[in-house]
Design a protein around this motif. Structure first.
Motif, PDB file in Angstrom:
ATOM      1  N   SER A 196       2.345   7.039  -4.696  1.00  0.00           N
ATOM      2  CA  SER A 196       2.102   6.257  -3.486  1.00  0.00           C
ATOM      3  C   SER A 196       0.827   6.744  -2.807  1.00  0.00           C
ATOM      4  O   SER A 196       0.349   7.855  -3.055  1.00  0.00           O
ATOM      5  N   VAL A 197       0.291   5.876  -1.961  1.00  0.00           N
ATOM      6  CA  VAL A 197      -0.865   6.193  -1.121  1.00  0.00           C
ATOM      7  C   VAL A 197      -0.415   6.098   0.327  1.00  0.00           C
ATOM      8  O   VAL A 197       0.237   5.126   0.718  1.00  0.00           O
ATOM      9  N   PHE A 198      -0.765   7.117   1.111  1.00  0.00           N
ATOM     10  CA  PHE A 198      -0.444   7.144   2.534  1.00  0.00           C
ATOM     11  C   PHE A 198      -1.754   7.023   3.302  1.00  0.00           C
ATOM     12  O   PHE A 198      -2.636   7.863   3.177  1.00  0.00           O
ATOM     13  N   ASP A 199      -1.879   5.941   4.079  1.00  0.00           N
ATOM     14  CA  ASP A 199      -3.119   5.744   4.838  1.00  0.00           C
ATOM     15  C   ASP A 199      -2.805   4.861   6.046  1.00  0.00           C
ATOM     16  O   ASP A 199      -1.685   4.339   6.183  1.00  0.00           O
ATOM     17  N   LEU A 200      -3.802   4.674   6.893  1.00  0.00           N
ATOM     18  CA  LEU A 200      -3.608   3.881   8.102  1.00  0.00           C
ATOM     19  C   LEU A 200      -3.298   2.421   7.753  1.00  0.00           C
ATOM     20  O   LEU A 200      -3.767   1.904   6.729  1.00  0.00           O
ATOM     21  N   PRO A 201      -2.512   1.727   8.591  1.00  0.00           N
ATOM     22  CA  PRO A 201      -2.075   0.357   8.279  1.00  0.00           C
ATOM     23  C   PRO A 201      -3.184  -0.620   7.901  1.00  0.00           C
ATOM     24  O   PRO A 201      -2.982  -1.444   6.997  1.00  0.00           O
ATOM     25  N   PRO A 202      -4.385  -0.577   8.530  1.00  0.00           N
ATOM     26  CA  PRO A 202      -5.405  -1.573   8.152  1.00  0.00           C
ATOM     27  C   PRO A 202      -5.900  -1.461   6.710  1.00  0.00           C
ATOM     28  O   PRO A 202      -6.539  -2.386   6.211  1.00  0.00           O
ATOM     29  N   GLU A 205      -4.246  -4.004   3.182  1.00  0.00           N
ATOM     30  CA  GLU A 205      -4.733  -5.259   2.594  1.00  0.00           C
ATOM     31  C   GLU A 205      -5.702  -4.991   1.440  1.00  0.00           C
ATOM     32  O   GLU A 205      -5.572  -5.584   0.357  1.00  0.00           O
ATOM     33  N   VAL A 206      -6.660  -4.086   1.653  1.00  0.00           N
ATOM     34  CA  VAL A 206      -7.624  -3.816   0.583  1.00  0.00           C
ATOM     35  C   VAL A 206      -6.972  -3.016  -0.546  1.00  0.00           C
ATOM     36  O   VAL A 206      -7.356  -3.152  -1.717  1.00  0.00           O
ATOM     37  N   PHE A 207      -5.969  -2.216  -0.225  1.00  0.00           N
ATOM     38  CA  PHE A 207      -5.209  -1.509  -1.263  1.00  0.00           C
ATOM     39  C   PHE A 207      -4.501  -2.516  -2.172  1.00  0.00           C
ATOM     40  O   PHE A 207      -4.572  -2.416  -3.406  1.00  0.00           O
ATOM     41  N   ASP A 208      -3.815  -3.484  -1.584  1.00  0.00           N
ATOM     42  CA  ASP A 208      -3.092  -4.483  -2.378  1.00  0.00           C
ATOM     43  C   ASP A 208      -4.044  -5.255  -3.290  1.00  0.00           C
ATOM     44  O   ASP A 208      -3.737  -5.505  -4.466  1.00  0.00           O
ATOM     45  N   GLU A 209      -5.205  -5.646  -2.751  1.00  0.00           N
ATOM     46  CA  GLU A 209      -6.189  -6.362  -3.561  1.00  0.00           C
ATOM     47  C   GLU A 209      -6.647  -5.512  -4.744  1.00  0.00           C
ATOM     48  O   GLU A 209      -6.778  -6.001  -5.868  1.00  0.00           O
ATOM     49  N   HIS A 210      -6.878  -4.232  -4.485  1.00  0.00           N
ATOM     50  CA  HIS A 210      -7.405  -3.350  -5.524  1.00  0.00           C
ATOM     51  C   HIS A 210      -6.364  -3.089  -6.607  1.00  0.00           C
ATOM     52  O   HIS A 210      -6.688  -3.079  -7.806  1.00  0.00           O
ATOM     53  N   MET A 211      -5.125  -2.879  -6.208  1.00  0.00           N
ATOM     54  CA  MET A 211      -4.074  -2.646  -7.203  1.00  0.00           C
ATOM     55  C   MET A 211      -3.872  -3.891  -8.074  1.00  0.00           C
ATOM     56  O   MET A 211      -3.639  -3.783  -9.283  1.00  0.00           O
ATOM     57  N   ALA A 212      -3.983  -5.067  -7.456  1.00  0.00           N
ATOM     58  CA  ALA A 212      -3.872  -6.296  -8.244  1.00  0.00           C
ATOM     59  C   ALA A 212      -5.019  -6.394  -9.255  1.00  0.00           C
ATOM     60  O   ALA A 212      -4.805  -6.782 -10.414  1.00  0.00           O
ATOM     61  N   GLY A 225       0.819   4.859   7.668  1.00  0.00           N
ATOM     62  CA  GLY A 225       1.130   5.927   8.608  1.00  0.00           C
ATOM     63  C   GLY A 225      -0.120   6.642   9.072  1.00  0.00           C
ATOM     64  O   GLY A 225      -1.240   6.302   8.689  1.00  0.00           O
ATOM     65  N   ASP A 226       0.095   7.655   9.905  1.00  0.00           N
ATOM     66  CA  ASP A 226      -0.985   8.416  10.523  1.00  0.00           C
ATOM     67  C   ASP A 226      -0.673   9.895  10.333  1.00  0.00           C
ATOM     68  O   ASP A 226       0.437  10.341  10.634  1.00  0.00           O
TER      69      ASP A 226
END
Length: 338
Positions: A196-202, A205-212, A225-226
């Motif tokens: 998993s990757v833990f990072d700030l909520p914004p 969206e770019v994480f989902d695009e990249h994994m796809a 999370g923070d």
């Protein structure tokens, strides 16, 4: 450096070394290497395509030839192998995102003398966090920063998959893991891992695009999370990669202690950064990078592996170790007692 005429010339070259870096950074900004990847071109053709002025265009292009980034045959410019592999946006190994960030930060080096005299901008811990988090309020800056992190982490992911023994661990979380490049390399090399990757909520969206785009949707999860609000995710292994150098020594200590608290017995914390060599005299790149971090962040800076290991020991880790990770990065491992 000896007091010889040759040394005098070396000093002159050192003083003008930034000429070289700015030529490269401007070439990336103009999209020159991507344009030439599609087709070699003459100087007039490049002037028209990239909007260059004839006064400077020829010297600019020939400077890149002299630097080994372009070749020139019968008046046509071609990418040299390294530029073709790493500076064309169409190639998977593109590192131009990181260079773009450096280009945007280039002017900050004009403040170095002020940093040396004053220590930089006055701040407290809350100011430090607000400045860092403010970047994530701008969608354009998020994407630009994520592209920069892709370039930085390209070598780290495969190296981490190889340098650390993952056989006894079932789960891993990359803290501040951006678009997930490192976690992606880990699950590709070690399919048994739950990542998993833990990072700030914004960032989600770019994480989902990249994994796809990597065809890894569902193989690497995103946890919003923070670092500084609540506990860290539970995982057998936690990673801080190119994260701790963003923060002041006080906050680095806090982040290491939070990781120790989140890990189960027998868990491991992996930290990698462009760490300063323990002698503070060998690795000029890490020392210069430390100054850069001080110029672009209110509390950041590089640190030595020995300092990181000492912080881990103070936090409670039973064993620590330091090993080279890439040509630029050092990996420090902290293991929690079982």
């Amino acid at each position: 450096m000896n007091a010889t005429p040759h040394a005098k010339a070396d000093l002159m070259r050192l003083g003008t070394a930034y000429f070289k870096s700015k030529v490269l950074l401007s070439a990336v900004e103009l999209g020159l290497f991507t344009h030439l990847a599609a087709s070699p071109a003459t100087e007039p053709e490049l002037r028209d395509a990239l909007g260059l002025h004839p006064r400077a265009s020829r010297d600019f292009l020939d400077s890149l030839v002299a630097l080994g980034l372009l070749t020139r045959t019968d008046g046509r410019y071609h990418n040299a192998p390294a530029a073709d592999a790493y500076l064309d946006t169409g190639k998977p190994a593109y590192v131009g995102g990181f260079l773009t960030m450096l280009n945007l930060q280039f002017a900050k080096w004009d403040r170095l003398t002020d940093l040396l005299r004053t220590g930089g901008i006055s701040y407290d811990v809350e100011d430090e966090k607000r400045q860092h988090d403010g970047m994530y309020a701008d969608a354009k800056r998020i994407r630009r920063f994520m592209a920069a992190m892709d370039g930085i982490n390209q070598l780290a992911g495969p190296a981490l998959a190889e340098r650390f023994d993952w056989s006894e661990y079932g789960s891993v979380t990359d803290l501040g893991g951006a678009r997930g490049n490192v976690a992606a390399e880990l699950v590709k090399a070690h399919p048994h891992l739950s990542a998993s990757v833990f990072d700030l909520p914004p960032v989600e969206e770019v994480f989902d695009e990249h994994m796809a785009a990597l065809d890894l949707t569902g193989r690497v999860r995103f946890e919003a999370g923070d670092f500084f609000a609540g506990s860290l995710p539970a995982s057998d292994v936690l990673i801080y990669g190119h994260v701790l150098h963003d923060w002041s020594p006080e906050l680095r200590t806090r982040l290491i202690r939070q990781a120790y608290a989140a890990l189960p017995p027998g868990g491991a914390l992996l930290v990698y950064d462009v760490m300063i060599d323990d002698e503070r005299a060998v690795n000029d790149f890490s020392l210069l990078t430390s100054l850069h971090m001080m110029l672009v962040s209110p509390g950041g800076g590089e640190y030595t592996a020995a300092e990181c290991r000492a912080e881990m020991t103070a936090a409670g880790f039973a064993e620590t170790d330091a090993v080279p990770l890439t040509d630029l990065d050092t990996l420090v491992i902290g293991r929690k007692a079982r």
